[in-house]
Enzyme design. Structure first.
Site, short mmCIF file in Angstrom:
data_model
loop_
_atom_site.label_atom_id
_atom_site.label_comp_id
_atom_site.label_asym_id
_atom_site.label_seq_id
_atom_site.Cartn_x
_atom_site.Cartn_y
_atom_site.Cartn_z
CG HIS A 459 -2.16 0.82 1.05
ND1 HIS A 459 -2.20 2.01 0.37
CD2 HIS A 459 -3.43 0.61 1.47
CE1 HIS A 459 -3.44 2.50 0.39
NE2 HIS A 459 -4.19 1.67 1.05
CE1 TYR A 575 -8.65 6.49 8.12
CE2 TYR A 575 -9.36 5.61 6.01
CZ TYR A 575 -8.42 6.28 6.77
OH TYR A 575 -7.27 6.73 6.19
CB SER A 577 -10.16 5.64 1.97
OG SER A 577 -9.13 6.19 1.18
CB THR A 588 -6.40 8.92 1.01
OG1 THR A 588 -5.49 8.75 2.11
CG2 THR A 588 -6.08 7.94 -0.10
#
Length: 792
Positions: A459, A575, A577, A588
């Site tokens: 990531h 959360y 994104s 982001t």
């Protein structure tokens, strides 16, 4: 996506064992270095553009301008208003016979200066235009006169032939929000989940922060925003990803679902070729606004190298091989011959040679890759020894274009047990067996024995839309452009003269073997604890939501609040994104989806005295609130990245803030993300809906939480990927999946006079016919695919 896990409990001043680590660099020095890195990237990109012939303006435009000046000079006109005569006077006097040459050189220098000034003016004008965000705040489907004028001007100043990095020098920088606005939005976001007493205490801490520390920390961020390309992205990459000491497996990687090795590898390399030549079109949000393309640079030839106290990203300009893992053995497979890129049939031949190779794995070689799933400090120490013992083999893996894992087991959708098979497929992509993925590589292409395939993506180098864009191209190219012969092979002919794939040999001393055993034990524990559930929701999809005049993403997010409340009996921080790629080097931002409006709707759904019109009105209010938060986050006015950057500055200054400490100790029991479908032009989605990728997923952000991703497949299906920890007694992925289905149906019934939509499922298809949970039609080596032509 998986970033939520990294952001939770973030501590830049702590090691994995809790010991304090001093951030010794003064904050001004760190800001200076951030800007220096930014300028180096700009210069490198500028030089690469020049070398590859994709300079911001075509050389032909310079030649045209030079020719026009020469023509005017021939007609005894002076378009330079005397400047060329002054330039001639500054040039050396080579004698009378070279008088004409001096005139040509003066014209060339003047043309170059004028050409550069025009390019700079165009960039500045385009940057000013791209700073306008009024279009983002307009109702969907409506466009005001100012926005129409703005769009026309953007198209004029963008030029006729845009390339991948055409807009990079014209993108505005991400603004630093007002600290007062950020704190106000933060307090608003936590109000639904805090008791009155806790909220009052948080408000006191916030006011104390605004009074004592905020202005100083904000000043440093403003300074950085003026000097560096982006005030937050480089710190986000370093402190959230590269300084994390946790295992990359499950915690930082994510997966994508899809089938076939030769064609897939060839398609990926075709994408890299187009990427290098900038022949990939820049992504336009809503077909109007270009997004930053910086993250595309590190898709290939990239490895995250473990280190102490932080990792670093190693990116090579080029790599002409891939690293392949099969039955515990590593191979180096060249991707090019003297005539260029190997054909799909030649690549298939090389992979078949590996499959047919009977040689066994060396002791502990089979489990070597488990080290990449170990805590980063452990892997960094072992890698130093491994580099001494097996430098060539390690370089072949880390220097590869990407990693390929040829799994010996089948995966994907089966008719006998479709639900369990999709869940197992997701787990295999996310974690595998703990030792059959090289988690440090930018991505691993995983090919199962029955031809199904997928990606496991690291990531830190980029976010999901980037790898998703590549994956869509790969699947469409593999099926609709490359195709297969009637006997299931890749099209073309083998190349018997190709050298055999090179077997990599590892000299593993006893100390490294012990480390491998310990890493494998930890990887299997982590892998065995992850629970994945994938299910396609086929009762309705994007088309139904559009008919309700609602945002599809906001519809799902509010429904998820209802589902989670039914699952846990409480509200929680959520959360979601979203991207900030409207700005240069943006990554982001977090949309805090658990709003007061969403909670009011959920309570109304659970209150039997509420009528359907009341619930419907509350649902629309919740959707509108979510849309407002989403647009604010995308336009640089979010909450979490600003608070994160303020926290980093406070750490550099050794300035403790109880408010910022509390913000960064929050847990995210529900982490969500929508997987975008970005390239619907690659093939006819309506005629071939089963060829749309079914998206991917990631691990939960909290030990007692869920990770939920979703993708709209065509107009009538939504596929959900849910993950949780088996060790938690509070979560169950299958249970949440049932709550999500019920919540969606209950919400939809509000817009259908209380009637739940019926499923529009086409029925389970045969394994050979290709379901996108398991991808395309597949055989052992290849498969037939529709012969529909696609314009690339």
């Amino acid at each position: 996506m998986a970033e939520a896990h990294q952001a939770v409990g973030f501590r830049p001043s702590m090691t994995s064992d809790g010991a304090e680590v001093e951030l010794s660099a003064p904050v001004l020095q760190e800001i200076y270095l951030s800007g220096l890195r930014s300028w180096k990237r700009h210069l490198s990109r500028f030089w690469n553009d020049f070398l590859t012939g994709v300079f911001p303006a075509s050389p032909l435009s310079w030649l045209f301008l030079f020719s026009a000046i020469q023509l005017a000079w021939f007609l005894q006109l002076d378009p330079s208003l005397g400047l060329m005569e002054k330039i001639k006077e500054l040039l050396p006097d080579w004698g009378g016979q070279h008088h004409r040459l001096r005139g040509i050189l003066a014209a060339a220098l003047f043309a170059s200066c004028l050409w550069g000034a025009l390019i700079f003016t165009l960039h500045v004008a385009l940057r000013l235009l791209l700073s306008y965000h009024g279009w983002l705040l307009e109702p969907h489907g409506a466009m005001s006169s100012p926005t129409k004028t703005w769009l026309a001007l953007v198209r004029i100043f963008s030029g006729r032939k845009t390339m991948l990095f055409s807009y990079q020098r014209s993108l505005p920088r991400q603004p630093v929000p007002s600290v007062q606005d950020t704190v106000r939005k933060y307090l608003e976001s936590v109000r639904p989940i805090l008791s009155d007493e806790d909220f009052d205490w948080t408000s006191v801490l916030a006011q104390e922060f605004l009074r004592l520390q905020a202005s100083l920390l904000q000043w440093y961020l403003q300074l950085k925003s003026w000097w560096a390309s982006n005030y937050v992205s480089d710190w986000w990459e370093e402190f959230v990803y590269l300084r994390s000491r946790h295992s990359l497996m499950v915690n930082s990687n994510y997966y994508m679902m899809a089938a076939r090795a030769g064609n897939a590898v060839h398609a990926l390399l075709l994408y890299r070729h187009r990427l290098n030549r900038q022949e990939i079109l820049p992504t336009l949000l809503m077909g109007m606004r270009p997004l930053c393309s910086a993250q595309y640079e590190k898709i290939f030839n990239t490895t995250r190298i473990p280190g102490i106290p932080k990792d670093h990203i190693r990116h090579l300009r080029d790599s002409r091989h891939v690293a392949v893992f099969h039955r515990g053995r590593f191979f180096r497979v060249g991707t090019h011959s003297q005539s260029g890129l190997l054909s799909p049939r030649a690549l298939e031949q090389q992979f078949q040679r590996i499959l047919d190779d009977p040689s066994p794995a060396c002791p502990q070689e089979e489990h070597l890759a488990a080290l990449t799933a170990a805590p980063r400090d452990v892997w960094a120490q072992v890698r130093s020894s491994l580099k001494i013992q097996a430098e060539d083999a390690l370089e072949a893996v880390e220097g590869a274009a990407f990693f390929v894992s040829l799994d010996s087991e089948p995966a994907g959708l089966t008719r006998e047990d479709p639900a369990a098979s999709l869940d197992a497929y997701a787990r295999a992509l996310l974690a595998g067996r703990g030792h059959d993925r090289w988690f440090d590589k930018s991505f691993t292409l995983i090919v199962f024995s029955n031809g199904k395939l997928g990606l496991s993506v690291e990531h830190s180098w980029a976010d999901c839309p980037i790898s998703g864009h590549m994956w869509e191209f790969t699947l469409a190219t593999e099926c609709f452009q490359l195709g297969y012969s009637a006997d299931g092979h890749c099209k073309g002919h083998p190349e018997p003269s190709l050298p055999q794939p090179q077997r990599l040999h590892w000299d593993l001393p006893e100390k490294i073997r012990l480390s491998i055993s310990l890493a494998l034990r930890g990887a299997k524990t982590l892998s065995g604890n992850i629970d994945c559930h994938v299910f396609p929701f086929s009762h309705f999809g994007k088309s139904f939501i559009k008919r309700c005049h609602l945002s599809s993403d906001s519809f799902i997010q509010v429904a998820l609040q209802l589902a989670h409340f039914r699952d846990r009996g409480e509200f929680c921080l959520t959360y979601e994104s979203t991207m900030t790629r409207l700005f240069l080097e943006g990554r982001t931002e977090t949309v805090r989806s658990c709003t007061r409006e969403a909670c009011n709707f959920v309570r109304a759904m659970e209150d039997k005295e509420k009528t359907e019109p009341q619930r419907r009105a509350l649902f629309r209010l919740a959707v509108e609130k979510h849309q407002a938060l989403l647009k604010a986050a995308m336009s640089g006015q979010g909450v979490d990245r600003h608070l994160f950057a303020l926290y980093i500055v406070s750490q550099f200054l050794h300035l403790r803030s109880p408010f910022l400490d509390q913000v960064h100790s929050e847990q995210w029991p529900l982490a969500t993300s929508q997987i975008p479908v970005q390239q619907i032009h690659l093939f006819d989605v309506h005629n071939y809906p089963d060829y749309v990728s079914s998206g991917g997923g990631f691990g939960p952000a909290d030990d007692h939480g869920y990770g939920v991703s979703y993708i709209f497949m065509g107009d009538d299906t939504i596929t959900f990927h849910i993950s949780s920890k088996k060790s938690s007694t509070k979560t169950d992925s299958h249970r949440l999946g049932q709550h999500i289905e019920d919540a969606l149906l209950d919400v939809a019934s509000l817009f259908q006079d209380g009637q739940r939509p019926k499923p529009r499922c086409r029925g389970l298809q045969e394994e050979d016919s290709g379901h996108r949970g398991g991808s395309l039609p597949c055989h052992r080596r290849g498969s037939r695919a529709p012969t529909k032509s696609t314009n690339f």
